[in-house]
Scaffold this motif. Structure first.
Motif, PDB file in Angstrom:
ATOM      1  N   UNK A 177     -47.669  21.567 112.704  1.00  0.00           N
ATOM      2  CA  UNK A 177     -48.197  20.151 112.572  1.00  0.00           C
ATOM      3  C   UNK A 177     -47.322  18.734 112.563  1.00  0.00           C
ATOM      4  N   UNK A 178     -46.459  19.594 110.340  1.00  0.00           N
ATOM      5  CA  UNK A 178     -45.070  19.148 110.113  1.00  0.00           C
ATOM      6  C   UNK A 178     -43.988  18.728 110.818  1.00  0.00           C
ATOM      7  N   UNK A 179     -43.653  19.645 111.769  1.00  0.00           N
ATOM      8  CA  UNK A 179     -43.052  19.732 111.903  1.00  0.00           C
ATOM      9  C   UNK A 179     -42.931  18.718 113.719  1.00  0.00           C
ATOM     10  N   UNK A 180     -44.099  18.951 114.449  1.00  0.00           N
ATOM     11  CA  UNK A 180     -44.017  18.098 115.112  1.00  0.00           C
ATOM     12  C   UNK A 180     -44.315  16.258 115.136  1.00  0.00           C
ATOM     13  N   UNK A 181     -44.989  16.153 113.579  1.00  0.00           N
ATOM     14  CA  UNK A 181     -44.916  15.098 113.115  1.00  0.00           C
ATOM     15  C   UNK A 181     -43.545  14.909 113.100  1.00  0.00           C
ATOM     16  N   UNK A 214     -57.732   9.537 115.667  1.00  0.00           N
ATOM     17  CA  UNK A 214     -57.360  10.317 115.279  1.00  0.00           C
ATOM     18  C   UNK A 214     -57.039   9.215 113.584  1.00  0.00           C
ATOM     19  N   UNK A 215     -56.788  10.445 113.036  1.00  0.00           N
ATOM     20  CA  UNK A 215     -57.047   9.436 111.477  1.00  0.00           C
ATOM     21  C   UNK A 215     -55.415   9.440 110.808  1.00  0.00           C
ATOM     22  N   UNK A 216     -56.163   7.367 110.129  1.00  0.00           N
ATOM     23  CA  UNK A 216     -54.645   7.388 109.608  1.00  0.00           C
ATOM     24  C   UNK A 216     -54.358   7.100 107.927  1.00  0.00           C
ATOM     25  N   UNK A 217     -53.418   6.958 107.675  1.00  0.00           N
ATOM     26  CA  UNK A 217     -53.870   7.201 105.634  1.00  0.00           C
ATOM     27  C   UNK A 217     -52.655   6.692 104.822  1.00  0.00           C
ATOM     28  N   UNK A 218     -52.698   5.378 104.523  1.00  0.00           N
ATOM     29  CA  UNK A 218     -52.233   4.913 103.325  1.00  0.00           C
ATOM     30  C   UNK A 218     -51.480   3.696 104.320  1.00  0.00           C
ATOM     31  N   UNK A 219     -51.126   2.127 103.631  1.00  0.00           N
ATOM     32  CA  UNK A 219     -50.820   1.414 103.323  1.00  0.00           C
ATOM     33  C   UNK A 219     -50.023   0.839 105.081  1.00  0.00           C
ATOM     34  N   UNK A 228     -47.168  21.324 124.111  1.00  0.00           N
ATOM     35  CA  UNK A 228     -47.505  21.784 124.633  1.00  0.00           C
ATOM     36  C   UNK A 228     -48.242  23.246 123.421  1.00  0.00           C
ATOM     37  N   UNK A 229     -49.758  23.777 123.433  1.00  0.00           N
ATOM     38  CA  UNK A 229     -50.551  24.487 123.084  1.00  0.00           C
ATOM     39  C   UNK A 229     -49.625  25.358 122.171  1.00  0.00           C
ATOM     40  N   UNK A 230     -49.623  25.841 120.975  1.00  0.00           N
ATOM     41  CA  UNK A 230     -51.098  25.747 120.169  1.00  0.00           C
ATOM     42  C   UNK A 230     -51.375  24.143 119.189  1.00  0.00           C
ATOM     43  N   UNK A 231     -49.749  23.825 119.441  1.00  0.00           N
ATOM     44  CA  UNK A 231     -49.476  22.291 119.457  1.00  0.00           C
ATOM     45  C   UNK A 231     -50.399  21.649 118.876  1.00  0.00           C
ATOM     46  N   UNK A 232     -50.917  20.802 117.828  1.00  0.00           N
ATOM     47  CA  UNK A 232     -51.716  19.879 117.900  1.00  0.00           C
ATOM     48  C   UNK A 232     -50.827  18.215 116.924  1.00  0.00           C
ATOM     49  N   UNK A 233     -50.285  17.329 118.369  1.00  0.00           N
ATOM     50  CA  UNK A 233     -49.776  16.414 117.437  1.00  0.00           C
ATOM     51  C   UNK A 233     -50.329  14.918 117.001  1.00  0.00           C
ATOM     52  N   UNK A 234     -52.330  15.637 117.541  1.00  0.00           N
ATOM     53  CA  UNK A 234     -53.085  14.619 116.201  1.00  0.00           C
ATOM     54  C   UNK A 234     -53.192  15.048 115.366  1.00  0.00           C
ATOM     55  N   UNK A 235     -52.872  16.499 114.688  1.00  0.00           N
ATOM     56  CA  UNK A 235     -53.543  16.658 113.350  1.00  0.00           C
ATOM     57  C   UNK A 235     -53.066  14.658 112.269  1.00  0.00           C
ATOM     58  N   UNK A 236     -54.077  15.611 111.350  1.00  0.00           N
ATOM     59  CA  UNK A 236     -53.615  14.179 110.638  1.00  0.00           C
ATOM     60  C   UNK A 236     -52.207  14.843 109.698  1.00  0.00           C
ATOM     61  N   UNK A 237     -51.473  15.968 109.359  1.00  0.00           N
ATOM     62  CA  UNK A 237     -50.391  16.113 108.914  1.00  0.00           C
ATOM     63  C   UNK A 237     -49.452  15.999 109.933  1.00  0.00           C
ATOM     64  N   UNK A 238     -49.310  16.348 111.087  1.00  0.00           N
ATOM     65  CA  UNK A 238     -48.512  15.198 111.745  1.00  0.00           C
ATOM     66  C   UNK A 238     -48.264  13.804 112.327  1.00  0.00           C
ATOM     67  N   UNK A 247     -63.463  13.028 108.673  1.00  0.00           N
ATOM     68  CA  UNK A 247     -63.716  14.392 108.478  1.00  0.00           C
ATOM     69  C   UNK A 247     -63.689  15.367 109.648  1.00  0.00           C
ATOM     70  N   UNK A 248     -64.677  14.582 110.467  1.00  0.00           N
ATOM     71  CA  UNK A 248     -64.540  15.475 111.717  1.00  0.00           C
ATOM     72  C   UNK A 248     -63.324  15.293 112.503  1.00  0.00           C
ATOM     73  N   UNK A 249     -62.736  13.876 112.478  1.00  0.00           N
ATOM     74  CA  UNK A 249     -61.647  13.929 113.251  1.00  0.00           C
ATOM     75  C   UNK A 249     -60.344  14.547 112.874  1.00  0.00           C
ATOM     76  N   UNK A 250     -60.341  15.584 111.941  1.00  0.00           N
ATOM     77  CA  UNK A 250     -59.429  16.077 111.566  1.00  0.00           C
ATOM     78  C   UNK A 250     -58.857  17.867 112.388  1.00  0.00           C
ATOM     79  N   UNK A 251     -59.919  18.181 113.062  1.00  0.00           N
ATOM     80  CA  UNK A 251     -59.843  19.104 114.057  1.00  0.00           C
ATOM     81  C   UNK A 251     -59.927  18.735 115.208  1.00  0.00           C
ATOM     82  N   UNK A 252     -59.205  19.471 116.672  1.00  0.00           N
ATOM     83  CA  UNK A 252     -59.272  19.331 117.665  1.00  0.00           C
ATOM     84  C   UNK A 252     -60.280  18.817 118.396  1.00  0.00           C
TER      85      UNK A 252
END
Length: 285
Positions: free
Chosen positions: A148-152, A44-49, A169-179, A30-35
């Motif tokens: 973040x979806x665009x970044x992913x 970073x967080x990964x989900x699913x098989x 570059x900021x404010x892009x967050x390439x490790x956001x869970x959605x990305x 839960x903590x790793x969902x934010x920068x």
């Protein structure tokens, strides 16, 4: 039955059921969902098989994974094989109630498994682009892209098109869970550089002898005639405003993708795919 006997076993010795360890891992997820949280956990967080499979294949497995009861007890060959593979890499598998797995997944399918992967070490884009391994391959500079979806999606596109490095570059967050989810595993494979600001990135690349070309919706050289000879970095700006004036003033060139008159711009991912594949096409000619 015979098929079941040949399925990889899930080593019970590596399934951790200590509630305190499970709660600690869930708190880190839960903590790793934010920068700010990722700075603390270094994960970073990964989900699913699928993402766990790709993390294992890329040599970037999670160090901990929270696995719901149903997945641990699953007789499904794919799940059993993945759990065995994760155990083989040293991943600590933490068994959690199904309710916790469903809450962490927030209704998303793909297998109730959530892992914590060490953040990749950012690279120096100038060093990458001047290395023999990058010969003929472009850099993709994402200047202020926020979604973040665009970044992913852009990570996946850049990897598929053969880019040598991705600069965010900021404010892009390439490790956001959605990305991470949208990247479909590209986050594990494509080198990434984190730029302080777009103008500095452009100056640094040009200083290293890399031609920097910016994508603009109008007023640039039409793509078929644009100079994209390597070494080159393609730069795209924010979804709403494009490239800033300070960046445009520093570019070696501007390129515009010809469009039908009914629209005024492509989506940022479509533009990146078009430009990167044009570079790849020219390499093959």
């Amino acid at each position: 039955d015979r098929a079941r006997r040949h399925e990889p076993p899930v080593p019970s010795s590596v399934i951790v059921e200590d509630p305190r360890e499970v709660r600690r891992a869930i708190a880190d997820i839960e903590r790793s969902a934010t920068v700010a949280g990722r700075r603390r956990t270094g994960r970073l967080v990964i989900e699913g098989l699928r993402l766990h499979e790709r993390a294992v294949r890329s040599g970037r497995p999670p160090d901990r994974a929270v696995v719901a009861d149903g997945a641990v007890a699953s007789a499904e060959p794919r799940t059993r094989a993945l759990l065995a593979a994760l155990a083989g890499t040293g991943t600590i598998l933490l068994r959690a109630p199904d309710d916790d797995g469903e809450r962490l997944m927030d209704g998303r399918g793909g297998g109730a498994m959530v892992g914590l992967v060490p953040l990749p070490h950012p690279v120096d884009p100038c060093a990458v682009m001047t290395s023999p391994a990058a010969a003929g391959r472009p850099a993709l500079v994402l200047a202020g892209i926020e979604d973040p979806c665009n970044l992913g999606a852009l990570a996946r596109t850049a990897l598929g098109a053969g880019a040598a490095v991705r600069v965010v570059t900021p404010p892009g967050d390439p490790f956001h869970p959605k990305a991470v989810r949208t990247s479909m595993g590209a986050v594990f494979k494509l080198p990434i550089a984190l730029g302080a600001d777009p103008a500095t990135v452009v100056d640094d690349l040009r200083g290293a002898g890399v031609r920097v070309v910016g994508a603009v919706s109008a007023g640039g050289v039409p793509l078929p005639r644009a100079d994209l000879d390597p070494p080159v970095a393609i730069t795209l700006g924010s979804e709403a405003f494009g490239l800033g004036e300070d960046v445009v003033a520093r570019l070696d060139g501007r390129v515009t993708i010809p469009m039908a008159t009914e629209i005024d711009s492509f989506s940022v991912n479509a533009a990146a795919a078009t430009l990167l594949y044009e570079i790849a096409r020219r390499r093959l000619d």
